[in-house]
Design an enzyme around this catalytic site. Sequence first.
Site, PDB file in Angstrom:
ATOM      1  N   ASP A  26      23.883  -3.405   1.256  1.00 55.37           N
ATOM      2  CA  ASP A  26      23.262  -4.654   0.798  1.00 55.37           C
ATOM      3  C   ASP A  26      24.347  -5.726   0.587  1.00 55.37           C
ATOM      4  O   ASP A  26      24.162  -6.897   0.938  1.00 55.37           O
ATOM      5  CB  ASP A  26      22.505  -4.395  -0.513  1.00 55.37           C
TER       6      ASP A  26
ATOM      7  N   GLY B  55      22.758  16.051   5.360  1.00 56.39           N
ATOM      8  CA  GLY B  55      21.949  15.336   6.343  1.00 56.39           C
ATOM      9  C   GLY B  55      22.762  15.037   7.588  1.00 56.39           C
ATOM     10  O   GLY B  55      22.550  14.036   8.282  1.00 56.39           O
TER      11      GLY B  55
ATOM     12  N   HIS C 118      18.982  -0.146  -5.226  1.00 57.04           N
ATOM     13  CA  HIS C 118      18.947  -0.291  -3.765  1.00 57.04           C
ATOM     14  C   HIS C 118      17.487  -0.214  -3.342  1.00 57.04           C
ATOM     15  O   HIS C 118      16.986   0.821  -2.926  1.00 57.04           O
ATOM     16  CB  HIS C 118      19.769   0.797  -3.074  1.00 57.04           C
TER      17      HIS C 118
END
Length: 330
Positions: free
Chosen positions: A159, A11, A187
């Site tokens: 997080d 990506g 998550h």
Amino acid sequence: MNSPVKVAVTGAAGQIGYSLLFRIASGELLGKDTPVQLRLLEITPALKTLEGVVMELDDCAFPLLAGVEIGDDPNLVFDGANIALLVGARPRTKGMERGDLLEANGAIFTAQGKALNDHAADDIRITVTGNPANTNALIAMSNAPDIPTERFSALTRLDHNRAIAQLSAKVGAPVSDITHMTIWGNHSATQYPDLFHAKVAGRNAAEAVGDDSRDWLENTFIPTVAKRGAAIIEARGSSSAASAASATIDHTRDWLLGSPADDWVSMAVRSDGSYGVAEGLISSFPVTTGDGSWEIVQGLDIDDFSRGKIDASVAELDEERTAVTELGLI
Ligand code: NAX
């Protein structure tokens, strides 16, 4: 100077990639003595964009960047990779059911798991950032039978960092004073950021928050951390990218180079049944890390409130595992 480490990033033409690649190439992942070769995977239509990103990498003249390879075939891009950061994933689009999302990502992560299995270096370490990160990591791990399962992880460090930032702001202490933060579970919005073991300058966090700590925990802290991604989309018009790249660096750097002494970090790793989390799920735990290995911190007291929160997030992971099992992805 060490020999170059091959870092594969998927990506790579996306928004997280645009932040991540430059930080890796500048030495923030492996330190200023370790050259890196970047091996970048994209889907075919994004290769042209990726060529532009590579031009910019060239133009930075990073002394540590010992070459960049790009391509759309994971079998070639993962060849010899020592580290794989799996960032690229299929986003949820309008009208897509959860099952469709798992199936679309299943196709990506089965292929990438197999390619890592067949072509990565023997010391490969894999971090999955692309969502649904925990279950994508489970799919890749299940399709790479020759890679030890402890080499797979999924990102909950964003997080974790968000939870540190919220607590720091609440108590008016610098982030460097906040230690022993934990994210448990998935998550996702069910994640459980745990304040009970966290410390502020060595002092119990709940005490440091003060009299309203229970109310703040339940009605502000947990929902703010769990919904932070949505708040950023609302404000910025697109999802968190620089902070996600930064957390991907923190996670992988600490895994390889070690978590701070007398502290721990949160990582989603394969459960061995610790804290009642079903064995085999990729779930977030407090871990200590060093030299490319991790260990789940043992012996923490879990009260009824935390138990309920952890169980709810783990139940979601279990459902996702059932769904991908039924789809024949693992
Ligand atoms: P972008 O849509 O900007 O980029 C994703 C890139 O992945 C695109 O360039 C796309 O072409 C590529 N891609 C898709 N399929 C691929 C494949 N099979 N092989 C290689 N590349 C492929 O998304 P971005 O904002 O960069 O986010 C990437 C992923 O991170 C998303 O799944 C996102 O949900 C996830 N996130 C995870 C976070 C975490 O804490 N675990 C937080 C941030 C982020 O939301």
